[in-house]
Enzyme design. Structure first.
Site, PDB file in Angstrom:
ATOM      1  N   ARG A 124       0.864  -1.356   0.063  1.00 38.02           N
ATOM      2  CA  ARG A 124      -0.115   0.095   0.126  1.00 38.02           C
ATOM      3  C   ARG A 124       1.084   1.193  -0.040  1.00 38.02           C
ATOM      4  NH1 ARG A 124      -5.612  -0.557   0.161  1.00 38.02           N
ATOM      5  NH2 ARG A 124      -5.833   1.611   0.669  1.00 38.02           N
ATOM      6  N   HIS A 162      -4.651  -1.941  -7.669  1.00 34.19           N
ATOM      7  CA  HIS A 162      -5.348  -2.330  -6.270  1.00 34.19           C
ATOM      8  C   HIS A 162      -4.720  -3.044  -5.490  1.00 34.19           C
ATOM      9  CE1 HIS A 162      -8.507  -3.940  -3.428  1.00 34.19           C
ATOM     10  NE2 HIS A 162      -7.801  -5.061  -3.636  1.00 34.19           N
ATOM     11  N   THR A 208      -5.077   6.588  -2.265  1.00 29.54           N
ATOM     12  CA  THR A 208      -6.585   6.138  -3.279  1.00 29.54           C
ATOM     13  C   THR A 208      -6.553   7.163  -3.990  1.00 29.54           C
ATOM     14  OG1 THR A 208      -7.686   4.973  -1.294  1.00 29.54           O
ATOM     15  CG2 THR A 208      -8.835   5.539  -3.344  1.00 29.54           C
TER      16      THR A 208
HETATM   17  P1  IDP Z   1      -8.137   1.677  -2.288  1.00 27.12           P
HETATM   18  O1  IDP Z   1      -8.303   1.203  -3.741  1.00 27.12           O
HETATM   19  O2  IDP Z   1      -7.195   2.677  -1.937  1.00 27.12           O
HETATM   20  O3  IDP Z   1      -8.294   0.465  -1.162  1.00 27.12           O
HETATM   21  P2  IDP Z   1     -11.177   2.076  -1.953  1.00 27.12           P
HETATM   22  O4  IDP Z   1     -11.685   2.916  -0.893  1.00 27.12           O
HETATM   23  O5  IDP Z   1     -11.297   0.658  -1.762  1.00 27.12           O
HETATM   24  O6  IDP Z   1      -9.713   2.366  -2.068  1.00 27.12           O
HETATM   25  O7  IDP Z   1     -11.744   2.458  -3.285  1.00 27.12           O
HETATM   26  C1  IDP Z   1     -11.671   1.383  -4.478  1.00 27.12           C
HETATM   27  C2  IDP Z   1     -11.572   2.227  -5.784  1.00 27.12           C
HETATM   28  O8  IDP Z   1     -12.658   2.824  -6.039  1.00 27.12           O
HETATM   29  C3  IDP Z   1     -10.400   3.099  -5.854  1.00 27.12           C
HETATM   30  O9  IDP Z   1      -9.013   2.556  -5.799  1.00 27.12           O
HETATM   31  C4  IDP Z   1     -10.702   3.959  -6.866  1.00 27.12           C
HETATM   32  O10 IDP Z   1     -10.521   3.546  -7.877  1.00 27.12           O
HETATM   33  C5  IDP Z   1     -12.209   4.233  -6.651  1.00 27.12           C
HETATM   34  N1  IDP Z   1     -12.519   5.417  -5.549  1.00 27.12           N
HETATM   35  C6  IDP Z   1     -12.424   5.362  -4.320  1.00 27.12           C
HETATM   36  N2  IDP Z   1     -13.078   6.398  -3.769  1.00 27.12           N
HETATM   37  C7  IDP Z   1     -13.299   7.269  -4.739  1.00 27.12           C
HETATM   38  C8  IDP Z   1     -13.809   8.598  -4.769  1.00 27.12           C
HETATM   39  O11 IDP Z   1     -14.048   9.196  -3.718  1.00 27.12           O
HETATM   40  N3  IDP Z   1     -14.087   9.115  -5.978  1.00 27.12           N
HETATM   41  C9  IDP Z   1     -13.972   8.211  -6.978  1.00 27.12           C
HETATM   42  N4  IDP Z   1     -13.314   6.987  -7.078  1.00 27.12           N
HETATM   43  C10 IDP Z   1     -13.122   6.476  -5.837  1.00 27.12           C
HETATM   44 MG    MG Z   2      -9.711  -0.885  -0.858  1.00 20.28          MG
END
Ligand code: IDP
Ligand code: MG
Length: 167
Positions: free
Chosen positions: A91, A125, A97
Site C-alpha cells: 500500500r 489495487h 487512493t
Molecule cells: P483503495 O483502492 O485505496 O483501497 P477504496 O476505498 O477501496 O480504495 O476504493 C476502491 C477504488 O474505488 C479506488 O481504488 C478508486 O479507483 C475508486 N475510488 C475510491 N474512492 C473514490 C472517490 O471518492 N472518488 C472516485 N473514485 C474513488
Molecule cells: Mg480498498
C-alpha cells in the site's frame, strides 16, 4: 506478520504499459509472488470485488473501469504477494487512493489520474487488511492456482458444472 495481499494491475495500468514498471517496484519489497494470472473480469466478479462501495455514486463507473470498459482492455493482472507486512509495504508503494493526493513517487501518484466523471483511475489495487485480502484472494483465485497452502481447502467432487477444456 507473514501475510498475503491481492494486487491487481487495473486496465489503465495495462493500457499504459506499466506492468514491468509496477512489478519492478513491487520486487523492491522482497515479497514472494505466490500466484499470478491475467483475468477477463466479469460484471459479477467486479461487483463482488468492490461490494463495500456499492452505495457510492461512482460505483457504476468503478465497475466499468475494473472490467476494462473505459480502456478497451478487457483484462486485469491479478497477483498474490506473500511475506512480512505485505499489505503495508504494497500500500505504501501504491500510494493514496486519490492519485492527486498520492505522493508523486508512489505508483498512483506517478501514473494515476482523475477522470472527467470524477473516478480515481489509480493503476493498481492493493488489499486493505488481512481479512479483506483473504476474501479477495479467495474470490480471484482457486486453491490450485496458489503456489502454497495459504488458506485451508478441501477436495470436492463437482458434478454438472461446465468447464472449458482443450480440444
Ligand atoms: P483503495 O483502492 O485505496 O483501497 P477504496 O476505498 O477501496 O480504495 O476504493 C476502491 C477504488 O474505488 C479506488 O481504488 C478508486 O479507483 C475508486 N475510488 C475510491 N474512492 C473514490 C472517490 O471518492 N472518488 C472516485 N473514485 C474513488
Ligand atoms: Mg480498498
Amino acid at each position: 506478520m507473514q501475510e498475503a495481499t491481492l494486487i491487481l494491475i487495473k486496465p489503465d495500468g495495462l493500457k499504459k504499459s506499466l506492468t514491468g514498471n509496477i512489478l519492478t517496484r513491487l520486487s523492491e519489497t522482497k515479497l514472494e509472488i505466490a500466484a499470478a494470472k491475467m483475468v477477463r473480469v466479469s460484471e459479477h466478479l467486479a461487483r463482488e470485488h468492490y461490494k463495500h462501495l456499492m452505495d457510492q455514486p461512482f460505483f457504476p463507473e468503478l465497475i466499468k473501469y475494473l472490467q476494462g470498459d473505459l480502456h478497451d482492455r478487457k483484462k486485469v493482472m491479478a497477483l498474490v504477494y506473500w511475506g512480512e507486512d505485505s499489505i503495508k509495504k504494497c500500500r505504501q508503494l501504491a500510494g493514496a487512493t486519490n492519485p492527486e493526493e498520492a505522493e508523486s513517487t508512489s505508483i498512483r501518484g506517478a501514473y494515476g489520474r482523475i477522470t472527467t466523471q470524477g473516478l480515481y483511475e489509480n493503476v493498481i489495487h492493493v488489499s486493505s487488511d488481512t481479512s479483506e485480502a483473504e476474501r479477495e484472494i479467495k474470490l480471484w483465485f482457486s486453491p490450485e492456482e496458489i503456489i502454497f497452502d495459504m488458506y485451508p481447502f478441501k477436495e470436492a467432487l463437482i458434478r454438472e458444472t461446465k468447464k472449458l477444456v482443450w480440444v
